[in-house]
Design a protein around this motif. Structure first.
Motif, mmCIF file in Angstrom:
data_model
loop_
_atom_site.group_PDB
_atom_site.id
_atom_site.type_symbol
_atom_site.label_atom_id
_atom_site.label_comp_id
_atom_site.label_asym_id
_atom_site.label_seq_id
_atom_site.Cartn_x
_atom_site.Cartn_y
_atom_site.Cartn_z
ATOM 1 N N GLY A 73 0.815 -1.204 0.000
ATOM 2 C CA GLY A 73 0.000 0.000 0.000
ATOM 3 C C GLY A 73 0.851 1.257 0.000
ATOM 4 O O GLY A 73 2.047 1.221 -0.262
ATOM 5 N N ARG A 74 0.197 2.368 0.291
ATOM 6 C CA ARG A 74 0.857 3.674 0.257
ATOM 7 C C ARG A 74 1.468 4.014 1.614
ATOM 8 O O ARG A 74 0.857 3.856 2.652
ATOM 9 N N TRP A 75 2.699 4.529 1.530
ATOM 10 C CA TRP A 75 3.411 5.065 2.689
ATOM 11 C C TRP A 75 3.855 6.486 2.348
ATOM 12 O O TRP A 75 4.301 6.753 1.238
ATOM 13 N N TYR A 76 3.752 7.380 3.321
ATOM 14 C CA TYR A 76 4.213 8.764 3.173
ATOM 15 C C TYR A 76 5.567 8.900 3.853
ATOM 16 O O TYR A 76 5.762 8.421 4.974
ATOM 17 N N GLU A 77 6.479 9.578 3.199
ATOM 18 C CA GLU A 77 7.800 9.817 3.765
ATOM 19 C C GLU A 77 7.684 10.893 4.842
ATOM 20 O O GLU A 77 7.264 12.010 4.567
ATOM 21 N N GLY B 65 7.003 13.230 -0.533
ATOM 22 C CA GLY B 65 7.432 11.893 -0.919
ATOM 23 C C GLY B 65 6.457 10.806 -0.500
ATOM 24 O O GLY B 65 5.967 10.788 0.632
ATOM 25 N N THR B 66 6.161 9.911 -1.437
ATOM 26 C CA THR B 66 5.335 8.738 -1.146
ATOM 27 C C THR B 66 5.980 7.507 -1.772
ATOM 28 O O THR B 66 6.755 7.598 -2.717
ATOM 29 N N ALA B 67 5.618 6.358 -1.230
ATOM 30 C CA ALA B 67 6.024 5.071 -1.792
ATOM 31 C C ALA B 67 4.784 4.194 -1.843
ATOM 32 O O ALA B 67 4.094 4.038 -0.836
ATOM 33 N N GLN B 68 4.505 3.653 -3.006
ATOM 34 C CA GLN B 68 3.369 2.741 -3.186
ATOM 35 C C GLN B 68 3.941 1.356 -3.471
ATOM 36 O O GLN B 68 4.639 1.161 -4.462
ATOM 37 N N TYR B 69 3.646 0.391 -2.572
ATOM 38 C CA TYR B 69 4.143 -0.973 -2.714
ATOM 39 C C TYR B 69 3.013 -1.874 -3.189
ATOM 40 O O TYR B 69 1.923 -1.883 -2.617
ATOM 41 N N THR B 70 3.304 -2.670 -4.248
ATOM 42 C CA THR B 70 2.310 -3.572 -4.810
ATOM 43 C C THR B 70 2.941 -4.951 -4.985
ATOM 44 O O THR B 70 3.952 -5.093 -5.692
ATOM 45 N N LEU B 71 2.336 -5.963 -4.347
ATOM 46 C CA LEU B 71 2.838 -7.328 -4.437
ATOM 47 C C LEU B 71 2.569 -7.890 -5.831
ATOM 48 O O LEU B 71 1.458 -7.791 -6.346
ATOM 49 N N LEU C 253 18.211 5.915 5.869
ATOM 50 C CA LEU C 253 17.226 5.732 6.934
ATOM 51 C C LEU C 253 15.960 6.478 6.555
ATOM 52 O O LEU C 253 16.021 7.626 6.105
ATOM 53 N N TRP C 254 14.817 5.809 6.713
ATOM 54 C CA TRP C 254 13.527 6.436 6.453
ATOM 55 C C TRP C 254 12.545 6.098 7.551
ATOM 56 O O TRP C 254 12.513 4.968 8.041
ATOM 57 N N ILE C 255 11.746 7.078 7.920
ATOM 58 C CA ILE C 255 10.537 6.851 8.713
ATOM 59 C C ILE C 255 9.387 7.160 7.771
ATOM 60 O O ILE C 255 9.314 8.251 7.198
ATOM 61 N N THR D 211 10.382 15.529 5.855
ATOM 62 C CA THR D 211 9.872 15.739 4.510
ATOM 63 C C THR D 211 8.614 16.599 4.590
ATOM 64 O O THR D 211 7.739 16.337 5.405
ATOM 65 N N VAL D 212 8.544 17.630 3.762
ATOM 66 C CA VAL D 212 7.351 18.474 3.701
ATOM 67 C C VAL D 212 6.204 17.610 3.183
ATOM 68 O O VAL D 212 6.313 16.979 2.132
ATOM 69 N N GLN D 213 5.120 17.587 3.948
ATOM 70 C CA GLN D 213 3.926 16.835 3.566
ATOM 71 C C GLN D 213 2.701 17.746 3.712
ATOM 72 O O GLN D 213 1.704 17.384 4.316
ATOM 73 N N ASP D 214 2.782 18.941 3.141
ATOM 74 C CA ASP D 214 1.680 19.902 3.189
ATOM 75 C C ASP D 214 0.510 19.363 2.376
ATOM 76 O O ASP D 214 0.612 19.175 1.162
ATOM 77 N N GLU D 215 -0.605 19.102 3.062
ATOM 78 C CA GLU D 215 -1.764 18.474 2.410
ATOM 79 C C GLU D 215 -2.257 19.240 1.189
ATOM 80 O O GLU D 215 -2.648 18.654 0.185
#
Length: 188
Positions: free
Chosen positions: A43-47, A61-67, A145-147, A179-183
């Motif tokens: 699924g989607r993760w936000y950096e 930044g986002t990461a979308q993981y798909t099996l 390193l990422w959270i 990481t800036v995550q301004d909606e």
């Protein structure tokens, strides 16, 4: 010959990351998420925060993981670059063939690129994950390193727990940048 090898290693590591420790000793001894499961991780993760690096210097930044059917994972990393340009890179994640630890994964973003470490130090699958990579090259170590969070922020209590874990592993969280995550800006 040795100076040439050391110079080559230095150039490669400088081109790939900014968190490089020279003559500081080997990578820290860390543990990863026990009984890690791939499917709930999808699924989607936000950096949220990361060590600075040369390939992720934008905002949102986002990461979308798909099996995938072959049990590899397609990863779509997206960020907003200067001028509002959306930057996307597609990669793949797999189990580390040299490890029987489920949270020891590998990632790459080109078939020409060597596989890099992607170790899930901890996750609850629903709100946060902490990903770490460290490689030691005789005279230096290179760390990533990422959270990441399922939302654009993580609870302060969760962040405190993560920072305590990193401190226990002797991973320097003070080098991390948020990481800036301004909606309003980050609706990618």
């Amino acid at each position: 010959m040795i100076p040439l090898v050391l110079t080559t290693i230095a150039c490669i590591t400088l081109a790939e990351a900014q968190i490089i420790t020279w003559f500081g000793g080997p990578c820290p001894d860390v543990t990863t998420k026990e009984n890690f499961q791939l499917l709930p991780y999808m699924g989607r993760w936000y950096e949220i925060s990361k060590y600075p690096n040369s390939f992720q210097n934008g905002e949102c930044g986002t990461a979308q993981y798909t099996l995938q059917d072959d049990n590899t994972v397609r990863v779509n990393n997206t960020q907003l670059k200067e001028g509002g340009v959306i930057d996307t890179v597609i990669g793949e994640v797999r189990d580390d063939p040299n490890s029987d630890v489920p949270a020891h994964l590998q990632v790459r973003f080109s078939s020409w690129q060597p596989w890099g470490k992607y170790w899930v130090l901890d996750t609850d699958y629903d709100s946060y994950t902490v990903v770490y990579s460290c490689s030691y090259y005789v005279i230096n170590k290179v760390e990533f390193l990422w959270i990441l969070g399922r939302e654009r922020t993580v609870e302060e209590e969760t962040k405190d727990k993560i920072l305590q874990m990193l401190d226990n592993f002797k991973i320097d969280a003070t080098k991390m940048v948020d990481t800036v995550q301004d909606e309003d800006k980050c609706d990618l």
